[in-house]
Structure formats: C-alpha cells, structure tokens
Motif scaffolding. Structure first.
Motif, PDB file in Angstrom:
ATOM      1  N   PHE A   1      -8.573   4.275  -2.167  1.00  0.00           N
ATOM      2  CA  PHE A   1      -7.405   3.426  -2.411  1.00  0.00           C
ATOM      3  C   PHE A   1      -7.680   2.594  -3.660  1.00  0.00           C
ATOM      4  CE2 PHE A   1      -6.892   4.722   1.869  1.00  0.00           C
ATOM      5  CZ  PHE A   1      -5.582   4.497   2.263  1.00  0.00           C
TER       6      PHE A   1
ATOM      7  N   ILE B   1       0.853  -1.193   0.000  1.00  0.00           N
ATOM      8  CA  ILE B   1       0.000   0.000   0.000  1.00  0.00           C
ATOM      9  C   ILE B   1       0.884   1.237   0.000  1.00  0.00           C
ATOM     10  CG2 ILE B   1      -1.785   1.275   1.252  1.00  0.00           C
ATOM     11  CD1 ILE B   1      -2.559  -1.463   2.536  1.00  0.00           C
TER      12      ILE B   1
ATOM     13  N   ASP C   1       0.639   5.368   0.207  1.00  0.00           N
ATOM     14  CA  ASP C   1      -0.182   6.554   0.477  1.00  0.00           C
ATOM     15  C   ASP C   1       0.609   7.783   0.053  1.00  0.00           C
ATOM     16  OD1 ASP C   1      -1.611   8.713   1.497  1.00  0.00           O
ATOM     17  OD2 ASP C   1      -2.301   7.593   3.249  1.00  0.00           O
TER      18      ASP C   1
ATOM     19  N   LYS D   1      -1.450   6.138   8.927  1.00  0.00           N
ATOM     20  CA  LYS D   1      -2.083   5.054   9.677  1.00  0.00           C
ATOM     21  C   LYS D   1      -3.578   5.290   9.821  1.00  0.00           C
ATOM     22  CE  LYS D   1       1.946   3.952  12.558  1.00  0.00           C
ATOM     23  NZ  LYS D   1       2.447   3.895  13.956  1.00  0.00           N
TER      24      LYS D   1
ATOM     25  N   ARG E   1      -5.573   7.087   7.966  1.00  0.00           N
ATOM     26  CA  ARG E   1      -6.242   6.950   6.675  1.00  0.00           C
ATOM     27  C   ARG E   1      -6.424   5.480   6.306  1.00  0.00           C
ATOM     28  NH1 ARG E   1      -5.456  11.287   2.760  1.00  0.00           N
ATOM     29  NH2 ARG E   1      -4.320   9.916   1.316  1.00  0.00           N
ATOM     30  N   LEU E   2      -5.411   4.665   6.592  1.00  0.00           N
ATOM     31  CA  LEU E   2      -5.500   3.244   6.276  1.00  0.00           C
ATOM     32  C   LEU E   2      -6.542   2.547   7.146  1.00  0.00           C
ATOM     33  CD1 LEU E   2      -4.558   0.692   4.840  1.00  0.00           C
ATOM     34  CD2 LEU E   2      -2.729   0.507   6.523  1.00  0.00           C
TER      35      LEU E   2
ATOM     36  N   VAL F   1      -0.875  -5.441   8.855  1.00  0.00           N
ATOM     37  CA  VAL F   1      -0.201  -4.454   8.018  1.00  0.00           C
ATOM     38  C   VAL F   1       1.030  -3.955   8.755  1.00  0.00           C
ATOM     39  CG1 VAL F   1      -0.435  -2.227   6.856  1.00  0.00           C
ATOM     40  CG2 VAL F   1      -2.390  -3.794   6.949  1.00  0.00           C
TER      41      VAL F   1
END
Length: 227
Positions: free
Chosen positions: A193, A74, A76, A86, A88-89, A142
């Motif tokens: 995403f 991933i 960003d 973090k 946002r994920l 993650v």
C-alpha cells in the motif's frame, strides 16, 4: 403473508452473510460530504451508531467539543471482491504494526457515495492500533469497501490518545495528524500500500465557537494498492 415471507427471507440472508449488515444503502442527504477529484462523495466525519458526527466520547479540548474527521482514504485496485479487499487491508494493517486490538469504543459508521458502512474491525471493542489501550497509542476505524470503477474504496478515521492512569479521564485526545501520518507512512514502508496523494476534505474546524478538530488540517492521505 407474502410480504411477511419476503421480510423473513431478507433477515435469513443477512444472518447467513448473503446480505452484509455493514452496508446500509439508504441515502443520507444530511451527511456533510467532500468529493475529491477522481474519487466518490466521502463523508467528512466519523459517525456514531445514531448517524451523527462522533465527538471522541464527549472529550472537551481547549474548551470545545471535539469532532472526529475522516483523515485516511484507501483505494484497492487489485482485490477480486469486497471480501478480498477487507482481507488484504487487515493483513496490511497488521504488517504495518496496526493489528486489531481490544479496549476501544465501537459502533461507528462512515459514508461513501451516500451509503453508510459500519466500522472495521467489527469486534465488540476492537480497533486498529499500534499499541495496547493501557498506554499511549494511535488507533482507528475503517469504513467500506465501496466498489467503484477504480476498485474498492475505504475511508478511515485515526487518532492518538494519551493515557495517564492518575488523571481523570485517564484516556485523552492527543492528535489526529500524528496518528494519520504514522498509520499511512507505516503502510507505505512495510506493505504494498503506497501513499499516492493528499486531498483536502474541508473538515478542519477553525474559528468555530463550540466545535474543534484539534490539530487536524483538513487533509486526508490517500493510499493505493494494485494487483
């Protein structure tokens, strides 16, 4: 005395959050890595707290020991800080149907650019999952983020477990590919995403007499998000 004071200061900073515990900056030359074009050196495996490749809690699959591959990347490109990346994920994962749920093993690590990062989420027995642990589910951990010129980089390991309370063990490995594809496709459909490419990490174990990666094909799905 001065050296002792410095050590005490470092501990205090870590406890107050000024130095994040999840980043372990020591180099790990023994970690197997792949370096996809345009990205950084990425560890091929999810690692245990001892720094060795995870084996799906000792699962034996078709007569061989499982090894858990990294299968999601991933990037960003819009986060303003590691903390923002973090947040946002975590928000995107929840919108995609993968909130933080309890009932999973924890304490894992992942390697990015020679640095070890502890797993997200960080609860005592938490993982990102599309259902409760008492039924069949896809779940994952993650690792990151690692700041680089494109933004913030995470890696992840997702797998599917099949649950049967009348079987021993009741929770068994089901698939790596199904969990990887479901998580990334849901992110693509439900959030900003977007699946951007597929990279070969060379972490599919084929023909090994003792180890297996199950149905994993060696491919990691790369997901990106902008500002």
């Amino acid at each position: 005395m001065r050296r002792r004071s410095i050590k005490l200061l470092v501990v205090c900073l870590a406890l107050t959050g000024s130095i994040p515990f999840e980043v372990r900056s020591q180099q790990r030359p023994d970690v197997e890595v792949a370096t996809p074009e345009g990205l950084l050196a990425i560890g091929k495996w999810m690692l245990t707290a001892q720094g060795v490749p995870s084996d799906w809690l000792g699962e034996i699959y078709e007569g061989k020991n499982l090894r858990e591959p990294i299968n999601v990347i991933i990037v960003d490109q819009g986060a303003s800080s590691a903390g923002d990346a973090k947040e946002r994920l975590l928000a995107a994962a929840a919108r995609a149907g993968y909130p933080i749920r309890f009932g999973h093993s924890t304490g894992y690590q992942g390697s990015i650019a020679g640095r070890l990062y502890a797993q997200l989420p960080q609860g005592r027995d938490d993982a990102f999952s599309n259902d409760v642990f008492e039924v069949n589910n896809n779940h994952g951990r993650v690792f990151g983020p690692h700041e680089f010129e494109q933004g913030y980089l995470f890696i992840a390991a997702f797998s599917r477990e099949e649950v049967d309370p009348f079987r021993d063990p009741g929770h068994r490995y089901g698939s790596f590919n199904r969990a990887r594809d479901d998580f990334t496709q849901r992110l693509d459909r439900s959030t900003d995403f977007r699946v951007s490419r597929f990279v070969d990490l060379g972490n599919a174990l084929i023909g090994d007499p003792k180890l297996t990666t199950g149905d994993h094909d060696g491919i990691a799905v790369v997901v990106r998000v902008g500002p």
